[in-house]
Design a protein around this motif. Sequence first.
Motif, PDB file in Angstrom:
ATOM      1  N   MET A 186      12.790  -0.854   4.068  1.00 26.26           N
ATOM      2  CA  MET A 186      11.611  -1.023   5.000  1.00 26.26           C
ATOM      3  C   MET A 186      11.322   0.684   5.332  1.00 26.26           C
ATOM      4  O   MET A 186      12.372   2.069   5.114  1.00 26.26           O
ATOM      5  CB  MET A 186      12.014  -0.332   5.982  1.00 26.26           C
ATOM      6  CG  MET A 186      11.007  -0.716   7.705  1.00 26.26           C
ATOM      7  SD  MET A 186      10.781  -1.140   9.282  1.00 26.26           S
ATOM      8  CE  MET A 186      12.329   0.587   9.054  1.00 26.26           C
ATOM      9  N   THR A 239       4.657  -9.456  12.004  1.00 18.96           N
ATOM     10  CA  THR A 239       5.110  -8.209  10.588  1.00 18.96           C
ATOM     11  C   THR A 239       5.978  -9.986   9.921  1.00 18.96           C
ATOM     12  O   THR A 239       6.562 -10.212  10.556  1.00 18.96           O
ATOM     13  CB  THR A 239       6.214  -7.458  11.444  1.00 18.96           C
ATOM     14  OG1 THR A 239       5.361  -6.269  11.888  1.00 18.96           O
ATOM     15  CG2 THR A 239       7.134  -7.090   9.596  1.00 18.96           C
ATOM     16  N   HIS A 288       2.773  -6.858   6.937  1.00 23.43           N
ATOM     17  CA  HIS A 288       3.990  -6.098   6.185  1.00 23.43           C
ATOM     18  C   HIS A 288       4.117  -4.585   6.417  1.00 23.43           C
ATOM     19  O   HIS A 288       4.974  -4.392   6.420  1.00 23.43           O
ATOM     20  CB  HIS A 288       3.577  -6.503   4.268  1.00 23.43           C
ATOM     21  CG  HIS A 288       4.220  -7.539   4.027  1.00 23.43           C
ATOM     22  ND1 HIS A 288       3.452  -8.944   3.851  1.00 23.43           N
ATOM     23  CD2 HIS A 288       4.978  -8.463   3.863  1.00 23.43           C
ATOM     24  CE1 HIS A 288       3.820  -9.231   2.919  1.00 23.43           C
ATOM     25  NE2 HIS A 288       4.633  -8.916   3.469  1.00 23.43           N
ATOM     26  N   HIS A 313       7.251  -3.004   5.793  1.00 19.80           N
ATOM     27  CA  HIS A 313       8.397  -4.068   5.813  1.00 19.80           C
ATOM     28  C   HIS A 313       8.657  -4.891   4.265  1.00 19.80           C
ATOM     29  O   HIS A 313       9.297  -5.836   4.066  1.00 19.80           O
ATOM     30  CB  HIS A 313       7.591  -5.125   7.018  1.00 19.80           C
ATOM     31  CG  HIS A 313       8.437  -4.452   8.246  1.00 19.80           C
ATOM     32  ND1 HIS A 313       9.725  -4.209   8.616  1.00 19.80           N
ATOM     33  CD2 HIS A 313       7.717  -3.847   8.915  1.00 19.80           C
ATOM     34  CE1 HIS A 313       9.594  -3.703   9.415  1.00 19.80           C
ATOM     35  NE2 HIS A 313       8.370  -3.177   9.822  1.00 19.80           N
TER      36      HIS A 313
END
Length: 526
Positions: A1, A383, A474, A500
């Motif tokens: 990340m 997410t 994301h 992400h």
Amino acid sequence: MSQHRGIWRRQVHLFTLPYRLLLASPCVGFLPDFWSRVLTLSWDSHTHQYITERAILNVTLETLSGLKKHHGNHDKEESRLGRGFWRAVGEVVKSNAATDFRSSTRSDPVYHFDSEHIESATVMLRRFWTHTVLSVRAKEYQSARHSLGQLFHSLQDFYSHSNWVEMGQSSIYLHLLQPEEPAVPVAKGDFSPYCNYTKESRGRLMRRKRRSREPLSPDRFNLYSSLSSLSGGLTIFTTNSDIHRVSTIVEDNTAADKVTLLHVESHKNLMSVHTFRVDSSVKSVTLHVSGTMTECILTSPSDQSQSLLNEEGPLAVIQQFQGLYRISLFPPLQPGQWKLQAKSDGHLTFSVIGDSGVDFLYYFAIVTNETHPGLARVDGNPTAGVPAFLVVVVTGLGSDIEASFSHATLLGAEGESLQQVKLNSSSSSIYSLEELVGLVDPVPRFPFCIRLSGQDSRGNKLERVSTEMVEPTHIQIQVLSLPDLVPGQSAVVNFEIQNHGAARNFSLTADDDCGYLHMKISKITL
């Protein structure tokens, strides 16, 4: 990340908005919400959410009763308020709880009547009042609900965080919002502020901008088709001669007390099979199908079938337009599971809506253990690939309609089951809307809708489907600080971007309708 921080600078100009405010009932004192009670071992308490919901609900019911010659049954009136009312209440509650979760306000005593900041907190409270009333007068209702939630939070914190109650006071402190009323010396008490989470209401505002004429692209409607698909709507292409008749489709979807029983798409050339369930609270059912069907068979719970394109029958009547079908089920409706089989050479979209007051709202949340423990609502979409809590609120239940819900199913675009989520009650209070909470682990990486399943008081199955498709993200953008915006002065907004998904390049732009924003960052790699 990966993550990145940036700064937006905005020059704030003075503007005036006319205003009005609905002031809620007085509060006595409160403790955390369900999740705060779990994390802090505090039980049998009231919450910001509970107090705010009940205040708005009580004033609304009193107003409705005052408009009638005879006072009606409050339970019955409450069950008729519907999804739109609770969505608006949810926006107020969301703004209320955000005061405890937002980094710029959760530890600032001015927003919570802490650390003996009584005078400055009172000034802030009156500022919320003014902004709310101005926004309503200007018909900026979303802005009004936002500032109303902030006002309620600070107002509730005054009675909980100060020594007003310990001073023996049992009345409203009018001076807080009415400067002409006498002031009373008040000090901060030894209380720890904890607050509740919010529920969502999610809405989209689409604005069309006029542009200079240019050659029309054959793909010019793709954006609108994608938006209608994700929002649970239909894209309708029709002729001038059919446009008046097609308008009945709009009326079907905008009428009050409409709930979704099925919303799926089909890209198969073979026969597709879809089912939907009708319960005793549903009074009428209409099916909308966009595309061109070559065959369509409807089957009732009693296993009676009708070929809709080729014959008249006892189950339903069909209206055909260019690329669109409207199917109305005949009364009396048979409760149970109905089946729809359809065949087409191309893409089909199915939407089944019913007339019922029983519906649901939902949002996604994550656990926070910072200054104010609890469930913090996720702004925007959840997410993909990480766990999140699904929080569901059922509307329309009352003394005449009882139901319980056990689980939710996440459905893909073609109706396939992606994940089943077990739901547990987050509150035992009968005076506030019950929230059902379940863990989604992980959030799917593809668009999905939510089907809520349960049963009525007689043990019959009951299902509702969310209108829109959830598009997992994301990328997360979190505002780290939100300063007060002062006319004529610049303000700096710090934000954080997290990726992400796979590493890639991003171009960042920011604008507003007045041209105030100035951005320092243009391109980053995350």
